[in-house]
Write an enzyme that holds these catalytic residues in place. Sequence first.
Site, PDB file in Angstrom:
ATOM      1  N   SER A  11      12.996  -2.263  -0.662  1.00  0.00           N
ATOM      2  CA  SER A  11      12.944  -1.248   0.396  1.00  0.00           C
ATOM      3  C   SER A  11      14.159  -1.445   1.288  1.00  0.00           C
ATOM      4  O   SER A  11      14.442  -2.554   1.726  1.00  0.00           O
ATOM      5  CB  SER A  11      11.667  -1.427   1.224  1.00  0.00           C
ATOM      6  OG  SER A  11      11.825  -0.792   2.480  1.00  0.00           O
ATOM      7  N   HIS A  34      12.884   1.231  -3.319  1.00  0.00           N
ATOM      8  CA  HIS A  34      11.652   1.725  -2.715  1.00  0.00           C
ATOM      9  C   HIS A  34      12.033   2.561  -1.487  1.00  0.00           C
ATOM     10  O   HIS A  34      12.561   2.032  -0.510  1.00  0.00           O
ATOM     11  CB  HIS A  34      10.808   0.503  -2.328  1.00  0.00           C
ATOM     12  CG  HIS A  34       9.500   0.797  -1.702  1.00  0.00           C
ATOM     13  ND1 HIS A  34       8.345   0.974  -2.425  1.00  0.00           N
ATOM     14  CD2 HIS A  34       9.147   0.914  -0.403  1.00  0.00           C
ATOM     15  CE1 HIS A  34       7.332   1.181  -1.607  1.00  0.00           C
ATOM     16  NE2 HIS A  34       7.791   1.164  -0.364  1.00  0.00           N
ATOM     17  N   ASP A  36      11.030   4.427   1.659  1.00  0.00           N
ATOM     18  CA  ASP A  36       9.928   4.541   2.621  1.00  0.00           C
ATOM     19  C   ASP A  36      10.060   5.831   3.420  1.00  0.00           C
ATOM     20  O   ASP A  36      10.821   5.907   4.386  1.00  0.00           O
ATOM     21  CB  ASP A  36       9.939   3.327   3.559  1.00  0.00           C
ATOM     22  CG  ASP A  36       9.299   2.111   2.911  1.00  0.00           C
ATOM     23  OD1 ASP A  36       8.181   2.240   2.375  1.00  0.00           O
ATOM     24  OD2 ASP A  36       9.911   1.024   2.944  1.00  0.00           O
ATOM     25  N   MET A  38       8.724   8.457   5.994  1.00  0.00           N
ATOM     26  CA  MET A  38       7.790   8.550   7.128  1.00  0.00           C
ATOM     27  C   MET A  38       8.015   9.870   7.840  1.00  0.00           C
ATOM     28  O   MET A  38       9.164  10.311   7.988  1.00  0.00           O
ATOM     29  CB  MET A  38       8.040   7.391   8.098  1.00  0.00           C
ATOM     30  CG  MET A  38       7.993   6.031   7.440  1.00  0.00           C
ATOM     31  SD  MET A  38       8.069   4.707   8.648  1.00  0.00           S
ATOM     32  CE  MET A  38       8.292   3.298   7.570  1.00  0.00           C
ATOM     33  N   HIS A  65       7.748   6.091  -1.669  1.00  0.00           N
ATOM     34  CA  HIS A  65       6.493   5.785  -0.964  1.00  0.00           C
ATOM     35  C   HIS A  65       6.335   6.782   0.184  1.00  0.00           C
ATOM     36  O   HIS A  65       6.985   6.666   1.217  1.00  0.00           O
ATOM     37  CB  HIS A  65       6.567   4.334  -0.451  1.00  0.00           C
ATOM     38  CG  HIS A  65       5.359   3.902   0.320  1.00  0.00           C
ATOM     39  ND1 HIS A  65       5.331   2.738   1.065  1.00  0.00           N
ATOM     40  CD2 HIS A  65       4.128   4.455   0.452  1.00  0.00           C
ATOM     41  CE1 HIS A  65       4.140   2.609   1.628  1.00  0.00           C
ATOM     42  NE2 HIS A  65       3.394   3.639   1.291  1.00  0.00           N
ATOM     43  N   MET A  67       4.712   8.059   3.164  1.00  0.00           N
ATOM     44  CA  MET A  67       3.798   7.784   4.281  1.00  0.00           C
ATOM     45  C   MET A  67       3.791   9.031   5.150  1.00  0.00           C
ATOM     46  O   MET A  67       4.346   9.059   6.253  1.00  0.00           O
ATOM     47  CB  MET A  67       4.287   6.554   5.051  1.00  0.00           C
ATOM     48  CG  MET A  67       4.031   5.270   4.291  1.00  0.00           C
ATOM     49  SD  MET A  67       4.828   3.850   5.037  1.00  0.00           S
ATOM     50  CE  MET A  67       6.436   3.974   4.284  1.00  0.00           C
ATOM     51  N   MET A 136      -1.281  -1.849   0.373  1.00  0.00           N
ATOM     52  CA  MET A 136      -0.493  -2.215   1.561  1.00  0.00           C
ATOM     53  C   MET A 136      -0.969  -3.566   2.072  1.00  0.00           C
ATOM     54  O   MET A 136      -2.163  -3.782   2.293  1.00  0.00           O
ATOM     55  CB  MET A 136      -0.671  -1.167   2.672  1.00  0.00           C
ATOM     56  CG  MET A 136       0.011   0.163   2.446  1.00  0.00           C
ATOM     57  SD  MET A 136       1.795   0.082   2.145  1.00  0.00           S
ATOM     58  CE  MET A 136       2.426  -0.669   3.654  1.00  0.00           C
ATOM     59  N   ASP A 170       2.968  -4.197  -0.923  1.00  0.00           N
ATOM     60  CA  ASP A 170       4.045  -3.795  -0.016  1.00  0.00           C
ATOM     61  C   ASP A 170       3.737  -4.263   1.398  1.00  0.00           C
ATOM     62  O   ASP A 170       2.726  -3.874   1.984  1.00  0.00           O
ATOM     63  CB  ASP A 170       4.160  -2.253  -0.064  1.00  0.00           C
ATOM     64  CG  ASP A 170       5.261  -1.698   0.804  1.00  0.00           C
ATOM     65  OD1 ASP A 170       6.045  -2.484   1.359  1.00  0.00           O
ATOM     66  OD2 ASP A 170       5.334  -0.455   0.916  1.00  0.00           O
TER      67      ASP A 170
HETATM   68  C1  DX5 Z   1       6.050  -0.500   5.610  1.00  0.00           C
HETATM   69  C2  DX5 Z   1       6.815  -0.083   4.404  1.00  0.00           C
HETATM   70  C3  DX5 Z   1       7.342  -1.243   3.628  1.00  0.00           C
HETATM   71  C4  DX5 Z   1       8.327  -2.076   4.405  1.00  0.00           C
HETATM   72  C5  DX5 Z   1       8.380  -3.442   3.806  1.00  0.00           C
HETATM   73  O1  DX5 Z   1       5.531   0.615   6.203  1.00  0.00           O
HETATM   74  O2  DX5 Z   1       5.990   0.659   3.538  1.00  0.00           O
HETATM   75  O3  DX5 Z   1       7.894  -0.811   2.392  1.00  0.00           O
HETATM   76  O4  DX5 Z   1       9.613  -1.533   4.404  1.00  0.00           O
HETATM   77  O5  DX5 Z   1       9.149  -4.233   4.659  1.00  0.00           O
HETATM   78  P1  DX5 Z   1       8.973  -5.812   4.696  1.00  0.00           P
HETATM   79  O6  DX5 Z   1       9.262  -6.335   3.331  1.00  0.00           O
HETATM   80  O7  DX5 Z   1       9.984  -6.233   5.711  1.00  0.00           O
HETATM   81  O8  DX5 Z   1       7.567  -6.081   5.134  1.00  0.00           O
HETATM   82 ZN    ZN Z   2       6.753   1.013   1.476  1.00  0.00          ZN
END
Ligand code: DX5
Ligand code: ZN
Length: 211
Positions: A11, A34, A36, A38, A65, A67, A136, A170
Amino acid sequence: MNKKKSIISVSFLSADQGMLKEELESVGTADYFHVDVMDGRFVPRKTYCPEDIISLELTVPLDVHLMVDKPENMIDDWLRTGPSIVVFHYEATTKHKEIIAMLHKQEVKAGISVKPGTPAKVLFPFLATIDLVLVMTVEPGAAGQSFMPEMLEKVRGLRKAGFKGIIEVDGGITLENQKKAKLAGADMFVSASFIFKHKDRKAIIRQMQEV
Ligand code: DX5
Ligand code: ZN
């Protein structure tokens, strides 16, 4: 012994976003990137749109991913980035079956994720059709949080229920937490801060792939 290698999905949430191209080059040996995504509703922060990712011209397979609330409204847009895997949240929609079908129609692997407060058993009706479950191990929304070891009970429960697909974990993944998650039955590991804090990122990715 013929041990299966770990799949490492990097990520880039904790990468220097001002020099993302260079940062991604430094982790280019990952199995997946990955992404992320949002939306500022399902989680407070807002991150990438499909155009941001398309403009990076990535050659590493994408693990997206989502979110976001109502992911069904965004699937077509994200398919334009050419992902290998798209994961959406169980909690964010009522259209699980429709989304899985939309992804499979484009030959993209479909995954569902559960937040820490959501039990794995909600996924049991979908296990026969999905390719991946993302458990998660922190609250979605930010990188750099601490791994929640009790979430590994979900991984064990999914394997006990007979799920043969990929189990991705994750949040807060370090080499040590990765080993525990692998023993519980996970095979794919997302990591942001742990990898980006290393100077030689390719070396740490190689080490994680060997777990
Ligand atoms: C959190 C994300 C993760 C995050 C992981 O909301 O979905 O993918 O980036 O980051 P680390 O490895 O720093 O926990
Ligand atoms: Zn993620």
